[in-house]
Design a protein around this motif. Structure first.
Motif, mmCIF file in Angstrom:
data_model
loop_
_atom_site.group_PDB
_atom_site.id
_atom_site.type_symbol
_atom_site.label_atom_id
_atom_site.label_comp_id
_atom_site.label_asym_id
_atom_site.label_seq_id
_atom_site.Cartn_x
_atom_site.Cartn_y
_atom_site.Cartn_z
ATOM 1 N N CYS A 410 -101.170 -75.312 29.224
ATOM 2 C CA CYS A 410 -101.144 -75.732 30.633
ATOM 3 C C CYS A 410 -99.711 -75.506 31.120
ATOM 4 N N ARG A 411 -99.391 -74.280 31.469
ATOM 5 C CA ARG A 411 -98.011 -73.830 31.654
ATOM 6 C C ARG A 411 -97.313 -74.418 32.871
ATOM 7 N N ASN A 412 -98.085 -74.927 33.833
ATOM 8 C CA ASN A 412 -97.462 -75.488 35.031
ATOM 9 C C ASN A 412 -97.477 -77.012 35.047
ATOM 10 N N LEU A 413 -97.915 -77.589 33.956
ATOM 11 C CA LEU A 413 -97.927 -79.052 33.863
ATOM 12 C C LEU A 413 -96.502 -79.550 33.626
ATOM 13 N N VAL A 414 -96.040 -80.457 34.496
ATOM 14 C CA VAL A 414 -94.643 -80.906 34.453
ATOM 15 C C VAL A 414 -94.496 -82.251 33.760
ATOM 16 N N GLU A 415 -95.489 -83.120 33.925
ATOM 17 C CA GLU A 415 -95.345 -84.447 33.343
ATOM 18 C C GLU A 415 -96.703 -85.021 32.926
ATOM 19 N N ILE A 416 -96.633 -86.015 32.076
ATOM 20 C CA ILE A 416 -97.802 -86.748 31.612
ATOM 21 C C ILE A 416 -97.759 -88.141 32.232
ATOM 22 N N PRO A 417 -98.832 -88.619 32.825
ATOM 23 C CA PRO A 417 -98.787 -89.938 33.478
ATOM 24 C C PRO A 417 -98.448 -91.051 32.484
ATOM 25 N N SER A 418 -97.709 -92.026 32.952
ATOM 26 C CA SER A 418 -97.253 -93.117 32.083
ATOM 27 C C SER A 418 -98.409 -93.950 31.542
ATOM 28 N N SER A 419 -99.552 -93.920 32.245
ATOM 29 C CA SER A 419 -100.693 -94.731 31.818
ATOM 30 C C SER A 419 -101.286 -94.255 30.495
ATOM 31 N N CYS A 434 -97.051 -76.056 26.639
ATOM 32 C CA CYS A 434 -96.793 -76.587 27.986
ATOM 33 C C CYS A 434 -95.310 -76.363 28.300
ATOM 34 N N ILE A 435 -94.984 -75.158 28.706
ATOM 35 C CA ILE A 435 -93.582 -74.724 28.768
ATOM 36 C C ILE A 435 -92.769 -75.417 29.857
ATOM 37 N N ARG A 436 -93.415 -75.993 30.861
ATOM 38 C CA ARG A 436 -92.669 -76.670 31.937
ATOM 39 C C ARG A 436 -92.667 -78.185 31.780
ATOM 40 N N LEU A 437 -93.268 -78.677 30.743
ATOM 41 C CA LEU A 437 -93.296 -80.117 30.520
ATOM 42 C C LEU A 437 -91.893 -80.597 30.164
ATOM 43 N N GLN A 438 -91.333 -81.458 31.005
ATOM 44 C CA GLN A 438 -89.935 -81.866 30.835
ATOM 45 C C GLN A 438 -89.787 -83.194 30.113
ATOM 46 N N ALA A 456 -95.437 -78.130 20.098
ATOM 47 C CA ALA A 456 -94.912 -76.789 19.820
ATOM 48 C C ALA A 456 -94.886 -75.959 21.095
ATOM 49 N N GLY A 457 -93.792 -75.275 21.329
ATOM 50 C CA GLY A 457 -93.693 -74.408 22.498
ATOM 51 C C GLY A 457 -93.387 -75.130 23.796
ATOM 52 N N CYS A 458 -93.163 -76.427 23.737
ATOM 53 C CA CYS A 458 -92.785 -77.172 24.953
ATOM 54 C C CYS A 458 -91.280 -76.980 25.160
ATOM 55 N N ALA A 459 -90.904 -75.815 25.670
ATOM 56 C CA ALA A 459 -89.508 -75.384 25.701
ATOM 57 C C ALA A 459 -88.625 -76.237 26.609
ATOM 58 N N SER A 460 -89.213 -76.906 27.604
ATOM 59 C CA SER A 460 -88.410 -77.688 28.551
ATOM 60 C C SER A 460 -88.261 -79.150 28.134
ATOM 61 N N LEU A 461 -88.941 -79.535 27.077
ATOM 62 C CA LEU A 461 -88.905 -80.930 26.646
ATOM 63 C C LEU A 461 -87.552 -81.244 26.003
ATOM 64 N N LEU A 478 -96.554 -84.205 13.452
ATOM 65 C CA LEU A 478 -95.793 -84.007 14.685
ATOM 66 C C LEU A 478 -95.235 -82.585 14.685
ATOM 67 N N CYS A 479 -95.647 -81.777 15.655
ATOM 68 C CA CYS A 479 -95.079 -80.438 15.848
ATOM 69 C C CYS A 479 -94.213 -80.504 17.098
ATOM 70 N N LYS A 480 -92.919 -80.317 16.935
ATOM 71 C CA LYS A 480 -92.029 -80.426 18.090
ATOM 72 C C LYS A 480 -91.281 -79.113 18.303
ATOM 73 N N PRO A 481 -90.809 -78.863 19.536
ATOM 74 C CA PRO A 481 -90.086 -77.625 19.816
ATOM 75 C C PRO A 481 -88.804 -77.541 19.006
ATOM 76 N N TYR A 482 -88.427 -76.318 18.633
ATOM 77 C CA TYR A 482 -87.285 -76.150 17.729
ATOM 78 C C TYR A 482 -85.975 -76.647 18.345
ATOM 79 N N ARG A 483 -85.887 -76.644 19.685
ATOM 80 C CA ARG A 483 -84.642 -77.091 20.332
ATOM 81 C C ARG A 483 -84.491 -78.603 20.269
ATOM 82 N N LEU A 484 -85.595 -79.278 20.047
ATOM 83 C CA LEU A 484 -85.568 -80.738 20.016
ATOM 84 C C LEU A 484 -85.200 -81.183 18.605
ATOM 85 N N THR A 485 -83.956 -81.550 18.391
ATOM 86 C CA THR A 485 -83.475 -81.842 17.042
ATOM 87 C C THR A 485 -83.712 -83.281 16.624
ATOM 88 N N ARG A 486 -83.761 -84.186 17.598
ATOM 89 C CA ARG A 486 -83.939 -85.594 17.228
ATOM 90 C C ARG A 486 -85.353 -85.850 16.740
#
Length: 500
Positions: A410-419, A434-438, A456-461, A478-486
């Motif tokens: 879902c490449r244009n999805l920016v956020e996930i609702p807090s609920s 989800c490359i635009r998910l921040q 994986a691949g959530c480059a903006s996270l 847990l699969c996380k983007p490689y830039r996310l080190t924490r």
């Protein structure tokens, strides 16, 4: 009965009752365990499991397994060649027979005896005939269970068919039937209307379906399952379906339907008794909002390029399903590949029984309804490949039974609702690509059942919620983007933490 009890109650005996099909037989010969001495064994063979369960409080049921390929080949070769293996020139033909028999010993013995001594040409001819005309000796034996059903039982009740060993439920809870039992069922239908397919209750043959639609027949048809191996074309007047008032099951696959005179397929012609609709390459451009289909339970459309193309303007120009209230009992809605579907009508929240909503590859879908909290039974929501989707309903967390949420690509999805933190039963959350998910919600500690989180691949996270490693106790992968080190908070590690 009294004689059996008096003579055997103190003796250790082995009782074998073969092919029992009536309760009175069991009652007369081995009605209760205390008729026989301690350590006795009672072995009953039957096609009706319910007889055993209703007679004995405690009993072990063994279901005879099919023969595997090697066992089947050995049995067949013994009958056909009087050896353990076919000669080289018959190997390929023997493989066809084994596949046809599907591990059923009876079929292997009958066909082996029938083909014994015949040459290759005769084998090929016989196998070609079997595809259209099943072996009568095999069908006669298989039909014993069906003939043992009472007349009303032949029309209703999956449980009854399972008890009679005509259906089987596998370990994945899928209902399964042996291919030869399917052939038996088809032969029963054929016998009732050998020369007139329009009088059949079920249609599966492409030529028969063409004949019925061509001549506007089919008043007795209750089910159509037409899935030719090779793609075929069917040209007809869709009004022909209007005569099928009893139609409850419709499955069309690999069949391109063309309407004469350039008319539009109108689903209004389909029976209001319809319970299950599965259509590959569905050709309709709209589904009318006044289409009363209250009994429809499962609705599957694949690669429907025309469905719901433009916003609704008038009742004569509908381009979307405007009112889900006409199908209140729907349990599964699968619209995979409907590439021109742009929105889902808010009335979908009326579907309180809906458990599966599959919108995979609906690439033009921009929005879901602002509220979907009414989907009280939803367990699986698949939005994979919905590349135009920009947001999710704020009350997503109010879907209490949601177990799997798939948002892959879902490449244009920016956020996930807090609920989302309220989804206590959520097991899988897949956000891969989800490359635009921040950001994820600041708190996800309410996801008490979450086992798999794929980022994986959530480059903006840029970060993970602090409580993800503390309050999500069952997280296994847990699969996380490689830039996310924490990693996870709370100093916690999990068995499979993968950087991508």
């Amino acid at each position: 009965m009294d004689m059996i009890r008096s003579r055997l109650r103190h003796k250790k005996v082995l009782v074998v009752l073969y092919d029992v099909n009536k309760f009175d037989q069991l009652k007369a010969l081995a009605g209760k365990n205390n008729w026989f001495g301690s350590g006795s064994r009672i072995i009953v063979t039957t096609r009706d499991e319910s007889l055993l369960l209703s007679t004995y409080i405690e009993c072990k049921i063994y279901r005879v397994e099919k023969l595997n390929y090697s066992e089947g080949l050995r049995l067949f070769s013994h009958k056909a060649f009087k050896s353990t293996h076919p000669s080289k020139e018959y190997e390929k033909l023997s493989e066809q027979v084994i596949a046809y028999a599907g591990g059923l010993p009876l079929a292997l013995e009958v066909l082996g005896s029938f083909l014994c001594g015949k040459n290759v040409n005769q084998w090929e001819s016989a196998l070609d005939r079997l595809k259209e005309y099943p072996n009568k000796e095999i069908m006669k034996v298989l039909q014993i269970s069906f003939d043992g059903l009472k007349e009303p039982e032949k029309k209703i009740g999956i449980r009854i068919l399972i008890d009679k060993s005509l259906l089987h439920v596998d370990i994945d809870d899928k209902v399964w039937m042996h291919d030869l039992l399917q052939e038996m069922g088809k032969e029963i239908v054929r016998e009732k209307s050998r020369n007139e397919p329009g009088s059949c209750s079920r249609i599966w043959d492409y030529d028969d379906l063409c004949h019925v639609l061509e001549h506007n027949m089919g008043t007795k048809v209750e089910a159509i399952v037409c899935c030719p191996v090779e793609p075929k074309k069917l040209v007809c007047d869709f009004e022909a379906f209007s005569n099928m008032k009893k139609l409850r099951l419709l499955i069309i696959h690999n069949l391109v339907l063309e309407i004469r005179d350039g008319r539009t397929l109108n689903i209004e012609y389909l029976s209001k008794e319809l319970r299950f609709l599965k259509w590959h390459e569905f050709a309709a451009k709209y589904l009318p909002s006044n289409s009363q289909r209250g009994g429809l339970v499962e609705f599957k459309l694949w690669l429907s390029k025309h469905l719901w193309n433009n916003p609704i303007k008038s009742l004569n120009n509908l381009r979307k399903f405007e009112d889900f209230g006409v199908v209140p009992n729907l349990e599964k809605l699968i619209l995979e590949g409907c590439v021109n579907l742009v929105e889902i009508h808010p009335s979908i929240t009326l579907l309180e029984r809906l458990t599966i909503l599959n919108l995979k590859a609906c690439s033009s879908l921009k929005n879901l309804p602002t509220s979907i909290g009414g989907l009280k039974s939803l367990k699986f929501l698949n939005l994979e490949g919905c590349v135009s989707l920009t947001n999710l309903p704020e009350d997503l967390g109010m879907v209490p039974y949601l177990e799997q949420l798939v948002l892959v690509d879902c490449r244009n999805l920016v956020e996930i609702p807090s609920s989302i933190k309220l989804l206590e039963r959520l097991i899988i959350l897949n956000l891969k690509g989800c490359i635009r998910l921040q950001n994820l919600p600041t708190s996800m500690g309410g996801l008490k059942s979450l086992k798999v989180l794929n980022l994986a691949g959530c480059a903006s996270l840029t970060d993970l919620p602090e409580d993800l490693g503390v309050d999500v106790p069952y997280l296994e992968k847990l699969c996380k983007p490689y830039r996310l080190t924490r990693g996870l908070g709370g100093g916690r590690s999990i068995s499979r933490e993968v950087d991508s």
